[in-house]
Design a protein around this motif. Structure first.
Motif, PDB file in Angstrom:
ATOM      1  N   ASP A 198     -21.242 -39.156  23.830  1.00 36.44           N
ATOM      2  CA  ASP A 198     -20.123 -38.210  23.913  1.00 36.44           C
ATOM      3  C   ASP A 198     -18.938 -38.689  23.081  1.00 36.44           C
ATOM      4  N   ARG A 199     -18.641 -39.992  23.133  1.00 38.28           N
ATOM      5  CA  ARG A 199     -17.540 -40.532  22.330  1.00 38.28           C
ATOM      6  C   ARG A 199     -17.818 -40.383  20.838  1.00 38.28           C
ATOM      7  N   LYS A 200     -19.077 -40.610  20.436  1.00 31.24           N
ATOM      8  CA  LYS A 200     -19.428 -40.461  19.016  1.00 31.24           C
ATOM      9  C   LYS A 200     -19.285 -39.007  18.574  1.00 31.24           C
ATOM     10  N   LEU A 201     -19.725 -38.086  19.419  1.00 30.37           N
ATOM     11  CA  LEU A 201     -19.559 -36.661  19.096  1.00 30.37           C
ATOM     12  C   LEU A 201     -18.086 -36.280  19.024  1.00 30.37           C
ATOM     13  N   ALA A 202     -17.307 -36.755  19.983  1.00 27.49           N
ATOM     14  CA  ALA A 202     -15.877 -36.454  19.981  1.00 27.49           C
ATOM     15  C   ALA A 202     -15.224 -37.005  18.717  1.00 27.49           C
ATOM     16  N   GLU A 203     -15.603 -38.199  18.337  1.00 26.50           N
ATOM     17  CA  GLU A 203     -15.049 -38.804  17.121  1.00 26.50           C
ATOM     18  C   GLU A 203     -15.396 -37.972  15.890  1.00 26.50           C
ATOM     19  N   ASP A 204     -16.638 -37.540  15.800  1.00 23.49           N
ATOM     20  CA  ASP A 204     -17.051 -36.716  14.664  1.00 23.49           C
ATOM     21  C   ASP A 204     -16.289 -35.399  14.635  1.00 23.49           C
ATOM     22  N   TYR A 205     -16.150 -34.759  15.776  1.00 25.79           N
ATOM     23  CA  TYR A 205     -15.453 -33.476  15.822  1.00 25.79           C
ATOM     24  C   TYR A 205     -13.958 -33.619  15.546  1.00 25.79           C
ATOM     25  N   ILE A 250     -16.962  -9.037  23.919  1.00 24.12           N
ATOM     26  CA  ILE A 250     -18.037  -9.530  24.794  1.00 24.12           C
ATOM     27  C   ILE A 250     -19.065 -10.299  23.985  1.00 24.12           C
ATOM     28  N   LYS A 251     -19.419  -9.759  22.834  1.00 21.69           N
ATOM     29  CA  LYS A 251     -20.396 -10.420  21.969  1.00 21.69           C
ATOM     30  C   LYS A 251     -19.858 -11.762  21.473  1.00 21.69           C
ATOM     31  N   SER A 252     -18.576 -11.808  21.159  1.00 20.57           N
ATOM     32  CA  SER A 252     -17.945 -13.049  20.709  1.00 20.57           C
ATOM     33  C   SER A 252     -17.937 -14.097  21.825  1.00 20.57           C
ATOM     34  N   ALA A 253     -17.608 -13.683  23.037  1.00 16.38           N
ATOM     35  CA  ALA A 253     -17.610 -14.606  24.175  1.00 16.38           C
ATOM     36  C   ALA A 253     -19.017 -15.114  24.468  1.00 16.38           C
ATOM     37  N   ASP A 254     -20.009 -14.233  24.355  1.00 13.98           N
ATOM     38  CA  ASP A 254     -21.404 -14.645  24.559  1.00 13.98           C
ATOM     39  C   ASP A 254     -21.817 -15.688  23.524  1.00 13.98           C
ATOM     40  N   TYR A 255     -21.387 -15.502  22.293  1.00 16.29           N
ATOM     41  CA  TYR A 255     -21.715 -16.469  21.233  1.00 16.29           C
ATOM     42  C   TYR A 255     -21.095 -17.827  21.552  1.00 16.29           C
ATOM     43  N   ASP A 256     -19.840 -17.824  22.001  1.00 15.08           N
ATOM     44  CA  ASP A 256     -19.171 -19.080  22.329  1.00 15.08           C
ATOM     45  C   ASP A 256     -19.882 -19.816  23.460  1.00 15.08           C
ATOM     46  N   ILE A 257     -20.345 -19.081  24.455  1.00 20.32           N
ATOM     47  CA  ILE A 257     -21.029 -19.713  25.584  1.00 20.32           C
ATOM     48  C   ILE A 257     -22.380 -20.289  25.163  1.00 20.32           C
ATOM     49  N   GLU A 258     -23.084 -19.584  24.281  1.00 25.37           N
ATOM     50  CA  GLU A 258     -24.412 -20.033  23.852  1.00 25.37           C
ATOM     51  C   GLU A 258     -24.359 -21.255  22.942  1.00 25.37           C
ATOM     52  N   HIS A 259     -23.293 -21.432  22.211  1.00 29.08           N
ATOM     53  CA  HIS A 259     -23.202 -22.519  21.236  1.00 29.08           C
ATOM     54  C   HIS A 259     -22.253 -23.594  21.756  1.00 29.08           C
ATOM     55  N   LEU A 260     -22.815 -24.760  22.028  1.00 25.59           N
ATOM     56  CA  LEU A 260     -22.064 -25.830  22.668  1.00 25.59           C
ATOM     57  C   LEU A 260     -21.005 -26.451  21.757  1.00 25.59           C
ATOM     58  N   ARG A 261     -21.115 -26.210  20.442  1.00 26.93           N
ATOM     59  CA  ARG A 261     -20.090 -26.744  19.533  1.00 26.93           C
ATOM     60  C   ARG A 261     -18.734 -26.157  19.868  1.00 26.93           C
ATOM     61  N   TYR A 262     -18.725 -24.957  20.393  1.00 26.21           N
ATOM     62  CA  TYR A 262     -17.462 -24.315  20.758  1.00 26.21           C
ATOM     63  C   TYR A 262     -16.692 -25.156  21.769  1.00 26.21           C
ATOM     64  N   LEU A 263     -17.390 -25.748  22.715  1.00 30.31           N
ATOM     65  CA  LEU A 263     -16.716 -26.547  23.739  1.00 30.31           C
ATOM     66  C   LEU A 263     -16.017 -27.756  23.133  1.00 30.31           C
ATOM     67  N   TRP A 264     -16.660 -28.393  22.155  1.00 29.06           N
ATOM     68  CA  TRP A 264     -16.024 -29.537  21.495  1.00 29.06           C
ATOM     69  C   TRP A 264     -14.790 -29.092  20.732  1.00 29.06           C
ATOM     70  N   LEU A 265     -14.898 -27.999  19.998  1.00 31.29           N
ATOM     71  CA  LEU A 265     -13.748 -27.493  19.241  1.00 31.29           C
ATOM     72  C   LEU A 265     -12.615 -27.097  20.181  1.00 31.29           C
ATOM     73  N   LEU A 287     -10.105 -40.389  22.200  1.00 28.24           N
ATOM     74  CA  LEU A 287     -11.513 -40.007  22.376  1.00 28.24           C
ATOM     75  C   LEU A 287     -11.827 -39.748  23.846  1.00 28.24           C
ATOM     76  N   ASP A 288     -11.351 -40.614  24.715  1.00 27.09           N
ATOM     77  CA  ASP A 288     -11.605 -40.440  26.148  1.00 27.09           C
ATOM     78  C   ASP A 288     -10.987 -39.151  26.668  1.00 27.09           C
ATOM     79  N   CYS A 289      -9.811 -38.825  26.196  1.00 26.44           N
ATOM     80  CA  CYS A 289      -9.150 -37.588  26.620  1.00 26.44           C
ATOM     81  C   CYS A 289      -9.958 -36.367  26.173  1.00 26.44           C
ATOM     82  N   VAL A 290     -10.417 -36.365  24.930  1.00 26.43           N
ATOM     83  CA  VAL A 290     -11.205 -35.237  24.420  1.00 26.43           C
ATOM     84  C   VAL A 290     -12.522 -35.118  25.184  1.00 26.43           C
ATOM     85  N   VAL A 291     -13.172 -36.245  25.447  1.00 24.94           N
ATOM     86  CA  VAL A 291     -14.436 -36.218  26.198  1.00 24.94           C
ATOM     87  C   VAL A 291     -14.202 -35.672  27.607  1.00 24.94           C
TER      88      VAL A 291
END
Length: 171
Positions: free
Chosen positions: A14-21, A68-83, A156-160
Motif C-alpha cells: 500500500d505504501r509503494k502504491l501510495a508513493e507511486d500515485y 450514474i455511469k460516471s459514478a459506476d465507473y469510479d466504483i469499478e476502478h480502484l485507481r479512483y480511490l487512490w486518486l 504516505l501513511d496519511c494517504v494510505v
C-alpha cells in the motif's frame, strides 16, 4: 485469517502504491480521466437527427444517466480511490507539506538517484529549503535527512489511511 507477515506485506505494498500515485499524480490523473472519458463515450447512442421528434415518447435524462455511469465507473476502478485519497490529503495538508510534496515530485521527475544516501533526499532537502525561504519571511527551511524521510513516511501513511477509509465505505 491473515497472519502478521501478510498484513505487513500488504501495508508495504500500500505504501509503494501510495508513493507511486503521489509522485506521478498528474500522469495518473490524466490517464484515468482519458480512460473514463473513452468509456463514457463508448456507450452513447448515435445523435438523433429526427427533427420532428425523438424515437420514444418519454423524456430522457441524459445528465442523470451520465452521472450514474460516471459514478459506476469510479466504483469499478480502484485507481479512483487512490486518486481521491491523494486529493483529500492534499486539501488537508498545510502549505509547507504541499511545498514538500511538490519538491519530492520534482526530485522524482529528475530521476535523482545516488549511492548510499538516497538522492531524492538531498534534492528535496535543497529545493524545500529554497522554496520555504522564498515564501516565508525569516524562515529557515533546512531539514535534516531523518526529518525529510519521516515527513515523507507521514505523508504516505496519511494517504494510505485515507485510502483504506474510502475503501471501507465502498465495500
Amino acid at each position: 485469517m491473515e497472519n502478521e507477515q501478510d498484513i505487513v506485506k500488504g501495508m508495504s505494498e500500500d505504501r509503494k502504491l501510495a508513493e507511486d500515485y503521489i509522485l506521478n499524480y498528474t500522469k495518473h490523473k490524466k490517464d484515468y480521466e482519458r480512460k473514463k472519458r473513452e468509456w463514457l463515450e463508448q456507450g452513447r447512442p448515435p445523435v438523433d437527427t429526427n427533427v420532428g421528434g425523438g424515437k420514444g415518447n418519454l423524456p430522457g435524462h441524459p445528465v442523470e444517466d451520465m452521472a450514474i455511469k460516471s459514478a459506476d465507473y469510479d466504483i469499478e476502478h480502484l485507481r479512483y480511490l487512490w486518486l481521491r485519497a491523494i486529493e483529500i490529503a492534499l486539501r488537508t495538508f498545510g502549505e509547507r507539506k504541499r511545498i514538500f510534496i511538490s519538491c519530492r515530485q520534482e526530485a522524482e521527475r529528475h530521476n535523482i538517484g545516488g549511492r548510499g544516501r538516497h538522492g531524492w533526499v538531498v534534492y528535496t532537502q535543497r529545493r524545500y529549503a529554497e522554496e520555504i525561504e522564498k515564501r516565508f519571511i525569516n524562515a529557515n527551511g533546512w531539514l535534516g535527512d531523518r526529518r525529510i524521510r519521516d515527513m515523507w513516511r507521514q505523508i504516505l501513511d496519511c494517504v494510505v489511511e485515507i485510502h483504506l477509509r474510502l475503501q471501507a465505505k465502498i465495500f
